[in-house]
Design a protein around this motif. Sequence first.
Motif, PDB file in Angstrom:
ATOM      1  N   GLY A 156       0.834  -1.206   0.000  1.00 36.06           N
ATOM      2  CA  GLY A 156       0.000   0.000   0.000  1.00 36.06           C
ATOM      3  C   GLY A 156       0.863   1.247   0.000  1.00 36.06           C
ATOM      4  N   GLU A 157       1.890   1.245   0.846  1.00 36.13           N
ATOM      5  CA  GLU A 157       2.758   2.435   0.933  1.00 36.13           C
ATOM      6  C   GLU A 157       3.502   2.656  -0.384  1.00 36.13           C
ATOM      7  OE1 GLU A 157       3.531   2.193   5.745  1.00 36.13           O
ATOM      8  OE2 GLU A 157       5.206   1.740   4.391  1.00 36.13           O
ATOM      9  N   MET A 158       3.956   1.555  -0.968  1.00 35.78           N
ATOM     10  CA  MET A 158       4.680   1.659  -2.241  1.00 35.78           C
ATOM     11  C   MET A 158       3.778   2.246  -3.338  1.00 35.78           C
ATOM     12  SD  MET A 158       7.209   0.844  -4.287  1.00 35.78           S
ATOM     13  CE  MET A 158       8.232  -0.150  -3.216  1.00 35.78           C
ATOM     14  N   LEU A 159       2.553   1.734  -3.408  1.00 28.54           N
ATOM     15  CA  LEU A 159       1.638   2.193  -4.456  1.00 28.54           C
ATOM     16  C   LEU A 159       1.237   3.652  -4.214  1.00 28.54           C
ATOM     17  CD1 LEU A 159      -0.632  -0.966  -4.898  1.00 28.54           C
ATOM     18  CD2 LEU A 159       1.144  -0.137  -6.443  1.00 28.54           C
ATOM     19  N   LEU A 160       1.018   3.989  -2.951  1.00 27.10           N
ATOM     20  CA  LEU A 160       0.631   5.368  -2.625  1.00 27.10           C
ATOM     21  C   LEU A 160       1.741   6.336  -3.028  1.00 27.10           C
ATOM     22  CD1 LEU A 160      -1.865   6.561  -1.337  1.00 27.10           C
ATOM     23  CD2 LEU A 160      -0.718   6.471   0.872  1.00 27.10           C
ATOM     24  N   LYS A 161       2.960   5.949  -2.759  1.00 28.88           N
ATOM     25  CA  LYS A 161       4.096   6.808  -3.120  1.00 28.88           C
ATOM     26  C   LYS A 161       4.157   6.979  -4.638  1.00 28.88           C
ATOM     27  CE  LYS A 161       9.120   7.259  -2.464  1.00 28.88           C
ATOM     28  NZ  LYS A 161       9.089   8.405  -3.353  1.00 28.88           N
ATOM     29  N   LEU A 162       3.929   5.881  -5.358  1.00 26.02           N
ATOM     30  CA  LEU A 162       3.971   5.961  -6.820  1.00 26.02           C
ATOM     31  C   LEU A 162       2.864   6.878  -7.341  1.00 26.02           C
ATOM     32  CD1 LEU A 162       4.721   2.202  -7.608  1.00 26.02           C
ATOM     33  CD2 LEU A 162       6.185   4.155  -8.193  1.00 26.02           C
ATOM     34  N   VAL A 163       1.680   6.774  -6.755  1.00 24.85           N
ATOM     35  CA  VAL A 163       0.568   7.620  -7.184  1.00 24.85           C
ATOM     36  C   VAL A 163       0.901   9.083  -6.906  1.00 24.85           C
ATOM     37  CG1 VAL A 163      -1.843   8.227  -6.716  1.00 24.85           C
ATOM     38  CG2 VAL A 163      -1.189   5.843  -6.848  1.00 24.85           C
ATOM     39  N   ASN A 164       1.468   9.342  -5.725  1.00 30.38           N
ATOM     40  CA  ASN A 164       1.789  10.731  -5.378  1.00 30.38           C
ATOM     41  C   ASN A 164       2.879  11.298  -6.270  1.00 30.38           C
ATOM     42  OD1 ASN A 164      -0.090  10.934  -3.371  1.00 30.38           O
ATOM     43  ND2 ASN A 164       1.293  10.165  -1.772  1.00 30.38           N
ATOM     44  N   ASP A 165       3.866  10.438  -6.607  1.00 32.04           N
ATOM     45  CA  ASP A 165       5.030  10.913  -7.375  1.00 32.04           C
ATOM     46  C   ASP A 165       4.762  11.027  -8.875  1.00 32.04           C
ATOM     47  OD1 ASP A 165       6.341  10.887  -5.025  1.00 32.04           O
ATOM     48  OD2 ASP A 165       7.675   9.195  -5.472  1.00 32.04           O
ATOM     49  N   ARG A 166       3.799  10.286  -9.393  1.00 33.71           N
ATOM     50  CA  ARG A 166       3.666  10.183 -10.853  1.00 33.71           C
ATOM     51  C   ARG A 166       2.288  10.633 -11.328  1.00 33.71           C
ATOM     52  NH1 ARG A 166       7.690   5.834 -13.031  1.00 33.71           N
ATOM     53  NH2 ARG A 166       9.147   5.831 -11.307  1.00 33.71           N
ATOM     54  N   ALA A 167       2.319  11.768 -12.012  1.00 34.50           N
ATOM     55  CA  ALA A 167       1.048  12.343 -12.493  1.00 34.50           C
ATOM     56  C   ALA A 167       0.341  11.380 -13.440  1.00 34.50           C
ATOM     57  CB  ALA A 167       1.323  13.678 -13.183  1.00 34.50           C
ATOM     58  N   GLY A 168       1.148  10.659 -14.245  1.00 37.60           N
ATOM     59  CA  GLY A 168       0.561   9.742 -15.228  1.00 37.60           C
ATOM     60  C   GLY A 168      -0.245   8.630 -14.585  1.00 37.60           C
ATOM     61  N   LEU A 169       0.165   8.227 -13.387  1.00 39.85           N
ATOM     62  CA  LEU A 169      -0.594   7.186 -12.692  1.00 39.85           C
ATOM     63  C   LEU A 169      -1.879   7.775 -12.106  1.00 39.85           C
ATOM     64  CD1 LEU A 169       2.147   5.091 -10.800  1.00 39.85           C
ATOM     65  CD2 LEU A 169       0.910   4.491 -12.888  1.00 39.85           C
ATOM     66  N   ARG A 170      -1.814   9.050 -11.681  1.00 41.04           N
ATOM     67  CA  ARG A 170      -3.019   9.681 -11.134  1.00 41.04           C
ATOM     68  C   ARG A 170      -4.039   9.948 -12.235  1.00 41.04           C
ATOM     69  NH1 ARG A 170       0.815  12.568  -8.479  1.00 41.04           N
ATOM     70  NH2 ARG A 170       0.543  14.490  -9.686  1.00 41.04           N
ATOM     71  N   SER A 171      -3.551  10.361 -13.401  1.00 41.77           N
ATOM     72  CA  SER A 171      -4.484  10.708 -14.487  1.00 41.77           C
ATOM     73  C   SER A 171      -5.040   9.465 -15.179  1.00 41.77           C
ATOM     74  CB  SER A 171      -3.767  11.579 -15.521  1.00 41.77           C
ATOM     75  OG  SER A 171      -2.813  10.787 -16.214  1.00 41.77           O
ATOM     76  N   GLY A 172      -4.363   8.326 -14.999  1.00 42.66           N
ATOM     77  CA  GLY A 172      -4.790   7.114 -15.695  1.00 42.66           C
ATOM     78  C   GLY A 172      -4.072   6.918 -17.015  1.00 42.66           C
ATOM     79  N   GLU A 173      -3.201   7.886 -17.359  1.00 45.71           N
ATOM     80  CA  GLU A 173      -2.434   7.812 -18.610  1.00 45.71           C
ATOM     81  C   GLU A 173      -1.479   6.597 -18.591  1.00 45.71           C
ATOM     82  OE1 GLU A 173      -2.331   9.603 -21.321  1.00 45.71           O
ATOM     83  OE2 GLU A 173      -0.407   8.909 -22.159  1.00 45.71           O
ATOM     84  N   ASN A 174      -0.872   6.379 -17.423  1.00 45.34           N
ATOM     85  CA  ASN A 174       0.040   5.233 -17.261  1.00 45.34           C
ATOM     86  C   ASN A 174      -0.577   4.195 -16.328  1.00 45.34           C
ATOM     87  OD1 ASN A 174       2.440   7.769 -17.249  1.00 45.34           O
ATOM     88  ND2 ASN A 174       2.224   6.276 -18.899  1.00 45.34           N
ATOM     89  N   SER A 175       0.022   2.999 -16.366  1.00 40.55           N
ATOM     90  CA  SER A 175      -0.540   1.892 -15.585  1.00 40.55           C
ATOM     91  C   SER A 175       0.483   1.339 -14.611  1.00 40.55           C
ATOM     92  CB  SER A 175      -0.950   0.752 -16.530  1.00 40.55           C
ATOM     93  OG  SER A 175      -1.856   1.228 -17.485  1.00 40.55           O
ATOM     94  N   VAL A 176      -0.035   0.708 -13.565  1.00 46.60           N
ATOM     95  CA  VAL A 176       0.836  -0.037 -12.666  1.00 46.60           C
ATOM     96  C   VAL A 176       0.422  -1.507 -12.722  1.00 46.60           C
ATOM     97  CG1 VAL A 176      -0.561   0.442 -10.588  1.00 46.60           C
ATOM     98  CG2 VAL A 176       1.815  -0.169 -10.347  1.00 46.60           C
ATOM     99  N   PHE A 177       1.424  -2.378 -12.822  1.00 43.54           N
ATOM    100  CA  PHE A 177       1.190  -3.828 -12.854  1.00 43.54           C
ATOM    101  C   PHE A 177       1.764  -4.418 -11.578  1.00 43.54           C
ATOM    102  CE2 PHE A 177       1.486  -2.289 -17.143  1.00 43.54           C
ATOM    103  CZ  PHE A 177       0.487  -2.970 -17.830  1.00 43.54           C
ATOM    104  N   VAL A 178       0.934  -5.108 -10.820  1.00 48.64           N
ATOM    105  CA  VAL A 178       1.416  -5.772  -9.605  1.00 48.64           C
ATOM    106  C   VAL A 178       1.521  -7.263  -9.898  1.00 48.64           C
ATOM    107  CG1 VAL A 178       0.875  -6.357  -7.202  1.00 48.64           C
ATOM    108  CG2 VAL A 178       0.513  -4.023  -8.038  1.00 48.64           C
ATOM    109  N   ALA A 179       2.719  -7.814  -9.657  1.00 47.01           N
ATOM    110  CA  ALA A 179       2.960  -9.231  -9.962  1.00 47.01           C
ATOM    111  C   ALA A 179       3.126 -10.033  -8.676  1.00 47.01           C
ATOM    112  CB  ALA A 179       4.223  -9.373 -10.815  1.00 47.01           C
TER     113      ALA A 179
END
Length: 448
Positions: A156-179
Amino acid sequence: MPPSSLEHKLIAALKSREDRLIRRRLSDPDADAGLVDFHTNDYLSLSTSPLLRTRFLSKLQDAPDVLGSGGSRLLVNGHAHTNLEDRLAKFFDSPTALLFNSGLDANVGFFSCIPQPGDVIVCDEYIHASVHDGIRASRVRDAQFSFDHNDLTSLGEMLLKLVNDRAGLRSGENSVFVAVESLYSMDGTIAPLTQIVEILETLFPKGNGYLIVDEAHATGVYGPQGKGLVSLLGLEKRVLARLHTFGKALAGSGAVILTSELIRDYLLNYARSLIYTTALSYPQVISVDCSFDLLENGTAKKLSSHLLKTSSHFVTTLRTLLLTHHIPSHLLSFPPHLAYPPPKNPTPTLTPTFAYLATPIVPVLTSQPRPLSAYLRKLGMNARPITWPTVPKGKDRIRVCLHASNTLEEVERLATAMVNWAEEQIRSQGNTALAKPVGNDLLVQPKL
Ligand SMILES: Cc1ncc(COP(=O)(O)O)c(C=O)c1O
């Protein structure tokens, strides 16, 4: 001729492995004959099933195509291959299925091409090497992160940090893949899949957080008809892709990725480990088809029930022996998730109930995995040592794999032999064996 410069380097690397006791070697094919199997991934013992053998030989006899496959799937698309894919898509309740020659090829194919520039991959720290290989060959090789094994807070902390740091993840322009793996191959731990999906859906409301689940070790063992943990938990529509392999409990070889029409199409166009290789041969496809017959007709369910019962018996027996014989933990111990009996009323949000499922993989930690394995071998039991770099430093172990063919008496014998070995070490080493600080009776409560 003296060794060339290349040969010098290769010899030095192998010698270094030899010196550190981590040199890999193939075992003598005759050496394992007659030993009780506590090491293969043949969890349902289907490789020796007369039922599967008879069915396979009969289907092979009647099949129109029995040799080779003629080339890459893109060159020769056999009926047997498409029929099996249709069957698997239906069986696993997936829009589509795509066969690969191995689980390694499937993970490499998927992770090397599906994530797009700007995307991010987040892996459990214990994810299989094949996922790392795929990411290394991808366009997001510098955007790989890992979270602590099965730790929802860390994820959760890792994903939250990524969302906060990366506008593309917030806008939906980019994706995150969890394996993740549903059942981890070296630890026998089970991923909290439902909670991971919920975290992704909460943090990525635009739908750009995707979960990919490797069910290599859960296939055939868990879920309705052995469909795996995604199916058991009803998450089929909430994961992007599932990987099932055929080389473990199904006594075959090859793998299937279950995913959407679009991703399948993309893989067919871009996954090099699918495009540039000869497809599974017809006998391999037929053998897998027969194994799925046994999943569908309930045979596998009976085998997996016995397997899991045997596993629980082994864990309970060894846990009791470790405590009553006061075995120091550096000689023998369970990892935290096995060290204590499951709580009567687990708190589902903190420790998902599925964390306590019996599993076919039981790690027994020890600082001396090779001598212990050799001792067991002399007593007719084949349980293999696993050391760094396959597992983290300090986490050397005997990885006990249980099978449908193992009996309760066999696992009792294994547990007793392990404890006898530890007591012999204590006797021969005197106080030094006992001097190490943490004993099994001092273990702290597990963090799952
Ligand atoms: C978790 C996991 N994924 C993938 C693989 C690769 O599967 P295969 O043996 O079919 O290449 C393995 C096998 O070692 C595995 O343990």
